[in-house]
Motif scaffolding. Sequence first.
Motif, PDB file in Angstrom:
ATOM      1  N   HIS A 185       0.864  -1.253  -0.041  1.00 18.94           N
ATOM      2  CA  HIS A 185      -0.137   0.084   0.013  1.00 18.94           C
ATOM      3  C   HIS A 185       0.785   1.245  -0.080  1.00 18.94           C
ATOM      4  O   HIS A 185       1.669   1.584   0.779  1.00 18.94           O
ATOM      5  N   ARG A 187       2.126   4.672   0.852  1.00 14.48           N
ATOM      6  CA  ARG A 187       2.078   5.486   1.840  1.00 14.48           C
ATOM      7  C   ARG A 187       1.706   6.920   1.480  1.00 14.48           C
ATOM      8  O   ARG A 187       2.251   7.588   0.885  1.00 14.48           O
ATOM      9  N   GLU A 189      -0.411   9.895   3.542  1.00 15.40           N
ATOM     10  CA  GLU A 189      -0.879  10.001   4.911  1.00 15.40           C
ATOM     11  C   GLU A 189      -0.323  11.604   5.156  1.00 15.40           C
ATOM     12  O   GLU A 189       0.895  12.012   5.163  1.00 15.40           O
ATOM     13  N   GLN A 191       0.700  14.043   8.454  1.00 12.26           N
ATOM     14  CA  GLN A 191       0.974  14.144   9.681  1.00 12.26           C
ATOM     15  C   GLN A 191       1.485  15.430  10.421  1.00 12.26           C
ATOM     16  O   GLN A 191       1.950  16.144   9.743  1.00 12.26           O
ATOM     17  N   THR A 203       2.293  20.592   8.819  1.00 12.89           N
ATOM     18  CA  THR A 203       1.959  19.433   8.402  1.00 12.89           C
ATOM     19  C   THR A 203       2.883  18.648   7.421  1.00 12.89           C
ATOM     20  O   THR A 203       3.180  19.468   6.332  1.00 12.89           O
ATOM     21  N   VAL A 205       2.920  15.905   4.669  1.00  9.83           N
ATOM     22  CA  VAL A 205       2.216  14.921   3.697  1.00  9.83           C
ATOM     23  C   VAL A 205       2.994  13.806   3.171  1.00  9.83           C
ATOM     24  O   VAL A 205       3.841  14.018   2.296  1.00  9.83           O
ATOM     25  N   HIS A 206       2.956  12.600   3.546  1.00  8.65           N
ATOM     26  CA  HIS A 206       3.878  11.591   3.166  1.00  8.65           C
ATOM     27  C   HIS A 206       3.334  10.868   1.943  1.00  8.65           C
ATOM     28  O   HIS A 206       2.015  10.577   1.668  1.00  8.65           O
ATOM     29  N   HIS A 207       4.193  10.666   0.984  1.00  7.18           N
ATOM     30  CA  HIS A 207       3.531  10.083  -0.506  1.00  7.18           C
ATOM     31  C   HIS A 207       4.874   9.213  -0.909  1.00  7.18           C
ATOM     32  O   HIS A 207       5.702   9.992  -1.905  1.00  7.18           O
ATOM     33  N   THR A 221      -1.701   8.601  -7.319  1.00  3.86           N
ATOM     34  CA  THR A 221      -1.279   8.950  -6.168  1.00  3.86           C
ATOM     35  C   THR A 221      -1.315  10.177  -5.530  1.00  3.86           C
ATOM     36  O   THR A 221      -1.606  10.725  -4.572  1.00  3.86           O
ATOM     37  N   GLU A 224      -4.506  12.090  -4.616  1.00  3.53           N
ATOM     38  CA  GLU A 224      -4.762  11.789  -3.277  1.00  3.53           C
ATOM     39  C   GLU A 224      -3.986  12.605  -2.367  1.00  3.53           C
ATOM     40  O   GLU A 224      -4.608  13.028  -1.134  1.00  3.53           O
ATOM     41  N   LEU A 228      -4.724  15.893   0.649  1.00  5.83           N
ATOM     42  CA  LEU A 228      -4.434  16.190   2.002  1.00  5.83           C
ATOM     43  C   LEU A 228      -3.703  17.194   2.451  1.00  5.83           C
ATOM     44  O   LEU A 228      -3.712  18.002   3.311  1.00  5.83           O
TER      45      LEU A 228
END
Length: 236
Positions: A185, A187, A189, A191, A203, A205-207, A221, A224, A228
Motif C-alpha cells: 500500500h 503511503r 498520509e 502527519q 503538516t 504529507v507522506h507520499h 497517488t 490523493e 491532504l
Amino acid sequence: MIPKIAVIGEGVIGCTSALQIAKAIPNSRITILHDKPFEKSCSAGPAGLFRIDYEENTEYGRASFAWFSHLYRTTKGAETGVKLVSGHIQSDNLESLKQQQRAYGDIVYNFRFLDDRERLDMFPEPSKHCIHHTAYASEGNKYVPYLKNLLLEQKVEFKQQEVKSLDEEPKILKEWSALRPGRKHVRIEAQKRTTEGKGKEYTVVHHYGHGSNGFTLGWGTAIEATKLVQKALGLM
C-alpha cells in the motif's frame, strides 16, 4: 496569505505531486528541494512501462493511464517520453497472470491470453501461459523533465540543497541511490508535527513507497496526496 509548500525530491513522484498541488492550489508558493542533479536520480533511468503489481493500487493506475492517454493524444512523444508499446508476459503459474488481469486488465488496451497456437509459434521456449497487452511507457529521462517544464511555467521553484531536518523546511531516516523502496500500500498520509524549540506546527504529507510502479501510479497517488495538502491548508 499565500500558502508555502515544500516538496522534497524532484523525481517522478516529487514533480507529479508538485504539479497536482499547483493545479489545485494556484495561489500557493511551491519549492521543490533536491539533493542531487536529476541526471543522478532514480527517476532518470526507468522506461516507465505501465504495470500494476498490487490490485490495491488499481484505481491509482487508472487515473495515471488516463493522464498518459491525454499526453499521447495531445503532445509529441519526443517531448513527453510517452509512447504506446505492446508486449507479452509468460508464466507457468496461471494464477500470477490472472492477478495481472485483475490488477490492470480493464485499464490497458488489448489485454488477452494467447491461445496455444500463438504461444507455441511465437516463443522458442514457451511457458504454459502467456498474456498480451498494449500500454503506455513514459521514459524517465524525458517525462520528468517535461513535468519540470510544466512546473516552471507555474512559477514553481527548484532548489538543490540537502534537507537535514523537516523542521528546516517540509528528518531524513536514510539515503539511497537508484533504489525504489516499495510497499503493498503506497503511503499517502498527513502527519502533524511541531518544530523543536520554537513549537511551530506544520503538516507533512507522506507520499512514497511506489516501488517499481512510480511512473504507473504517480499521477493517481498525487491526486490523493494533493487532497491532504488542501485539507491541511483548510481548503477542503
